[in-house]
Scaffold this motif. Structure first.
Motif, PDB file in Angstrom:
ATOM      1  N   THR A 102      34.725  45.016  27.790  1.00 58.32           N
ATOM      2  CA  THR A 102      33.611  44.943  26.850  1.00 58.32           C
ATOM      3  C   THR A 102      34.091  44.299  25.564  1.00 58.32           C
ATOM      4  OG1 THR A 102      32.626  46.948  27.775  1.00 58.32           O
ATOM      5  CG2 THR A 102      31.864  46.249  25.610  1.00 58.32           C
ATOM      6  N   LEU A 103      33.482  43.168  25.205  1.00 61.59           N
ATOM      7  CA  LEU A 103      33.825  42.463  23.979  1.00 61.59           C
ATOM      8  C   LEU A 103      32.571  42.338  23.119  1.00 61.59           C
ATOM      9  CD1 LEU A 103      36.092  39.568  25.354  1.00 61.59           C
ATOM     10  CD2 LEU A 103      36.797  41.763  24.405  1.00 61.59           C
ATOM     11  N   MET A 104      32.652  42.796  21.884  1.00 60.94           N
ATOM     12  CA  MET A 104      31.520  42.772  20.962  1.00 60.94           C
ATOM     13  C   MET A 104      30.284  43.418  21.578  1.00 60.94           C
ATOM     14  SD  MET A 104      32.884  41.342  18.303  1.00 60.94           S
ATOM     15  CE  MET A 104      31.475  40.957  17.269  1.00 60.94           C
ATOM     16  N   GLY A 105      30.526  44.497  22.352  1.00 62.73           N
ATOM     17  CA  GLY A 105      29.430  45.243  22.938  1.00 62.73           C
ATOM     18  C   GLY A 105      28.819  44.621  24.170  1.00 62.73           C
ATOM     19  N   ARG A 106      29.422  43.540  24.691  1.00 64.59           N
ATOM     20  CA  ARG A 106      28.870  42.859  25.866  1.00 64.59           C
ATOM     21  C   ARG A 106      29.923  42.767  26.955  1.00 64.59           C
ATOM     22  NH1 ARG A 106      26.472  37.968  22.318  1.00 64.59           N
ATOM     23  NH2 ARG A 106      28.221  38.658  21.043  1.00 64.59           N
ATOM     24  N   PRO A 107      29.477  42.828  28.226  1.00 68.26           N
ATOM     25  CA  PRO A 107      30.442  42.787  29.328  1.00 68.26           C
ATOM     26  C   PRO A 107      31.010  41.389  29.543  1.00 68.26           C
ATOM     27  CG  PRO A 107      28.207  42.823  30.191  1.00 68.26           C
ATOM     28  CD  PRO A 107      28.092  42.991  28.699  1.00 68.26           C
ATOM     29  N   VAL A 108      32.279  41.347  29.875  1.00 62.06           N
ATOM     30  CA  VAL A 108      32.972  40.091  30.165  1.00 62.06           C
ATOM     31  C   VAL A 108      33.789  40.296  31.430  1.00 62.06           C
ATOM     32  CG1 VAL A 108      34.703  38.428  29.362  1.00 62.06           C
ATOM     33  CG2 VAL A 108      33.081  39.430  27.730  1.00 62.06           C
ATOM     34  N   GLN A 109      33.667  39.365  32.354  1.00 57.17           N
ATOM     35  CA  GLN A 109      34.440  39.409  33.586  1.00 57.17           C
ATOM     36  C   GLN A 109      35.786  38.723  33.363  1.00 57.17           C
ATOM     37  OE1 GLN A 109      33.297  40.973  36.424  1.00 57.17           O
ATOM     38  NE2 GLN A 109      31.555  41.576  35.136  1.00 57.17           N
ATOM     39  N   ALA A 110      36.837  39.289  33.939  1.00 53.46           N
ATOM     40  CA  ALA A 110      38.180  38.714  33.814  1.00 53.46           C
ATOM     41  C   ALA A 110      38.768  38.482  35.194  1.00 53.46           C
ATOM     42  CB  ALA A 110      39.081  39.643  33.003  1.00 53.46           C
ATOM     43  N   HIS A 111      39.306  37.300  35.396  1.00 48.00           N
ATOM     44  CA  HIS A 111      39.978  36.939  36.651  1.00 48.00           C
ATOM     45  C   HIS A 111      41.330  36.344  36.272  1.00 48.00           C
ATOM     46  CE1 HIS A 111      36.092  37.573  38.588  1.00 48.00           C
ATOM     47  NE2 HIS A 111      35.554  36.771  37.681  1.00 48.00           N
ATOM     48  N   LEU A 112      42.380  37.123  36.468  1.00 46.63           N
ATOM     49  CA  LEU A 112      43.707  36.752  35.991  1.00 46.63           C
ATOM     50  C   LEU A 112      44.728  36.856  37.120  1.00 46.63           C
ATOM     51  CD1 LEU A 112      43.601  38.846  32.686  1.00 46.63           C
ATOM     52  CD2 LEU A 112      43.045  36.417  32.925  1.00 46.63           C
ATOM     53  N   ARG A 113      45.749  36.014  37.052  1.00 46.29           N
ATOM     54  CA  ARG A 113      46.864  36.075  38.001  1.00 46.29           C
ATOM     55  C   ARG A 113      48.168  36.043  37.215  1.00 46.29           C
ATOM     56  NH1 ARG A 113      45.582  31.168  41.834  1.00 46.29           N
ATOM     57  NH2 ARG A 113      44.761  30.386  39.857  1.00 46.29           N
ATOM     58  N   ALA A 114      49.089  36.900  37.614  1.00 44.43           N
ATOM     59  CA  ALA A 114      50.354  37.048  36.892  1.00 44.43           C
ATOM     60  C   ALA A 114      51.525  36.739  37.814  1.00 44.43           C
ATOM     61  CB  ALA A 114      50.483  38.466  36.341  1.00 44.43           C
ATOM     62  N   THR A 115      52.498  35.984  37.307  1.00 44.80           N
ATOM     63  CA  THR A 115      53.719  35.734  38.066  1.00 44.80           C
ATOM     64  C   THR A 115      54.590  36.987  38.017  1.00 44.80           C
ATOM     65  OG1 THR A 115      55.034  34.947  36.193  1.00 44.80           O
ATOM     66  CG2 THR A 115      53.596  33.344  37.281  1.00 44.80           C
ATOM     67  N   PRO A 116      55.584  37.121  38.897  1.00 41.72           N
ATOM     68  CA  PRO A 116      56.457  38.302  38.854  1.00 41.72           C
ATOM     69  C   PRO A 116      57.095  38.533  37.488  1.00 41.72           C
ATOM     70  CG  PRO A 116      56.783  37.134  40.908  1.00 41.72           C
ATOM     71  CD  PRO A 116      55.877  36.267  40.070  1.00 41.72           C
ATOM     72  N   ALA A 117      57.438  37.455  36.751  1.00 42.77           N
ATOM     73  CA  ALA A 117      58.078  37.609  35.445  1.00 42.77           C
ATOM     74  C   ALA A 117      57.094  37.956  34.340  1.00 42.77           C
ATOM     75  CB  ALA A 117      58.833  36.342  35.065  1.00 42.77           C
ATOM     76  N   GLY A 118      55.789  37.763  34.586  1.00 45.97           N
ATOM     77  CA  GLY A 118      54.802  38.164  33.595  1.00 45.97           C
ATOM     78  C   GLY A 118      54.021  37.055  32.936  1.00 45.97           C
ATOM     79  N   SER A 119      54.172  35.795  33.346  1.00 39.36           N
ATOM     80  CA  SER A 119      53.300  34.738  32.840  1.00 39.36           C
ATOM     81  C   SER A 119      51.936  34.893  33.508  1.00 39.36           C
ATOM     82  CB  SER A 119      53.893  33.359  33.137  1.00 39.36           C
ATOM     83  OG  SER A 119      55.120  33.190  32.457  1.00 39.36           O
ATOM     84  N   VAL A 120      50.872  34.605  32.763  1.00 39.31           N
ATOM     85  CA  VAL A 120      49.521  34.873  33.247  1.00 39.31           C
ATOM     86  C   VAL A 120      48.650  33.644  33.059  1.00 39.31           C
ATOM     87  CG1 VAL A 120      47.469  36.338  32.967  1.00 39.31           C
ATOM     88  CG2 VAL A 120      49.754  37.321  32.665  1.00 39.31           C
ATOM     89  N   THR A 121      47.755  33.405  34.024  1.00 37.13           N
ATOM     90  CA  THR A 121      46.745  32.359  33.911  1.00 37.13           C
ATOM     91  C   THR A 121      45.447  32.886  34.483  1.00 37.13           C
ATOM     92  OG1 THR A 121      46.145  30.082  34.519  1.00 37.13           O
ATOM     93  CG2 THR A 121      47.422  31.326  36.122  1.00 37.13           C
ATOM     94  N   GLY A 122      44.321  32.374  33.970  1.00 33.46           N
ATOM     95  CA  GLY A 122      43.040  32.840  34.478  1.00 33.46           C
ATOM     96  C   GLY A 122      41.904  32.470  33.559  1.00 33.46           C
TER      97      GLY A 122
END
Length: 479
Positions: A150-170
């Protein structure tokens, strides 16, 4: 110069004189600038303090300053017929007090000093299940997260992928609006349009400075530390501190351990191979994610690397600056370029200058509304918070305009505009980040050993060696 973020304005003009005999024109190079805003210590002499008023003697006895203490009075207030006599002799008990210390060692006869039992300094090893779970996270293909926040009172969908070391894209999806996300080296960056910044990052001043370019994500978007909370390597460290038998709950029909931390709750299957099922991050956005292993790590890295390559010079909304007066130097009648200088002072955050804080300036020059070119400059913020940024416009537009001004009599005013923002990443650091991505990609996408095929004679091989197993995270489900 028109100012942004309270930058001052600066304008300049020069005139080329007409033919001899004509009235004198302003001298070339005239510049007109308008600015804008413990225990009780022992006595100093090291003497032994007097005994309490009760007259009680410590074991072994000692002689306080002023002589022995009389024996306590007997029944009826009379003193006993005998006085306590203290003699110094071999084997006599004594009390030794170390000056400035709060402890005493009592000696009696031939007895040895009593020593305290030392506390163990080696902590117990982590439970076996946490080791197995951490190994699966760090040696797998990475994790895929899907969830809502929830951002600013509104729903937001998140689709993220993380490498084993912790880098993230999405991506983040809010209705028809989207924002690209990338995280590396512990920092999260965002790229979104102006409407997304205005609607979902309302606490950021001047969202136009950060829209449509990679910028450091503000604290409110997505509202939690992405690499720290979702990075497999970070999660493995967190699980290593869990107890041998944490509380359990049901997750879609699967019995799971619930590991609670200040940053998030992690749900891990309570039976081998101890798969991560879900993450419930803490924070104002209250994100909830399902977790599963990345099925196509090659696609993950193919998306991650180009994003990282574009991060150089990304601005940082958390750093705010108060600019000084913009000035020109070596500009008039110079066809090679025009240099612009602007002092600036870090105004937020207050207190100590953040580590690696940088400032970046973008300046542009125009004449009667016609652009003549732009330039950029950046530098680290010193401890006193003040610095001067300068850059030189060397565009073909400037050179052509200046040659025309020199060849044709008349007045040719020009002005500059500049803004100063925080800078999250020095462009010179991007190659190191790309090298980190490439190393991890090579480690994760190790080629599998070839499967034994037919012999050179064309006949099937009589024996086949077993196919080696590849360590990966397993899909969530019933153990």
């Amino acid at each position: 110069m028109s100012a942004e973020q309270d930058e001052p304005s600066s304008a300049a003009s020069f005139s080329r004189p007409d033919a001899p005999g004509t009235p004198s024109a302003p001298h070339p190079g005239d510049v007109h600038v308008a600015g804008a805003v413990p225990a009780s210590p022992a006595p100093p002499d090291g003497t032994v303090p007097p005994v309490p008023p009760s007259g009680a003697m410590p074991p072994g006895g000692f002689v306080p300053p002023g002589g022995p203490v009389p024996a306590p009075a007997g029944k009826g207030g009379r003193r006993g017929p005998r006085r306590l006599r203290i003699m110094a002799a071999a084997g006599t008990a004594a009390v030794v007090v170390a000056a400035g210390a709060g402890a005493a060692v009592t000696l009696g006869g031939d007895e040895k000093p009593v020593k305290k039992t030392p506390k163990p300094t080696v902590s117990a090893p982590p439970p076996a299940w946490t080791i197995a779970a951490g190994r699966a996270l760090t040696s797998g293909t990475g994790l895929r997260y899907d969830g809502t926040m929830t951002l600013m009172g509104r729903p937001v969908q998140a689709h993220l992928r993380a490498t084993p070391a912790g880098s993230v894209t999405g991506t983040l999806v809010a209705g028809t609006l989207t924002a690209d996300v990338v995280a590396i080296d512990g920092v999260t960056y965002l790229k979104a349009g102006l409407v997304f910044w205005r609607d979902y990052a309302g606490d950021v001043a001047h969202p136009e400075y950060y829209a449509d370019r990679w910028s450091k994500a503000p604290a409110s978007v997505p509202g939690f530390d992405v690499p720290d909370v979702l990075g497999p390597k970070s999660i493995a460290k967190t699980l290593a501190k869990a107890s041998a038998a944490p509380p359990t709950e049901n997750v879609n029909g699967v019995r799971a351990y619930r590991i609670k931390t200040p940053g998030a709750d992690y749900l891990v299957t309570a039976a081998a191979p101890y798969r991560l099922l879900a993450v419930r991050a803490a924070g104002q956005s209250a994100p909830r994610f399902s977790a599963a292993p990345v099925a196509a790590p090659g696609t993950l890295f193919a998306e991650l690397r180009p994003k990282v390559a574009m991060l150089g010079g990304a601005p940082d909304p958390a750093l705010r600056f108060t600019p000084g007066t913009l000035t020109f130097s070596n500009c008039d009648q110079n066809t090679n370029g025009c240099t612009v200088s602007l002092p600036a002072t870090l105004s937020a955050p207050q207190g100590t200058v953040p580590e690696d804080a940088r400032a970046a300036m973008r300046a542009s020059i125009a004449s009667r509304g016609k652009p003549l070119g732009s330039c950029t400059a950046s530098g680290p913020v010193p401890a006193d918070r003040a610095l001067v940024l300068r850059c030189t416009v060397t565009s073909g537009l400037w050179r052509h305009w200046m040659r025309n001004a020199l060849d044709n009599p008349g007045s040719y005013p020009y002005e500059a505009a500049a803004r100063v923002v925080g800078q999250a990443l020095d462009p010179a650091d991007v190659p190191k980040l790309l090298a980190r991505v490439d190393r991890e990609r090579k480690a994760v996408l190790k080629p599998k050993p070839p499967t034994p095929g037919p012999s050179q004679t064309g006949q099937p091989s009589a024996e086949r060696s077993p196919r080696p197993e590849v360590a990966t995270s397993q899909a969530p489900g019933t153990p």
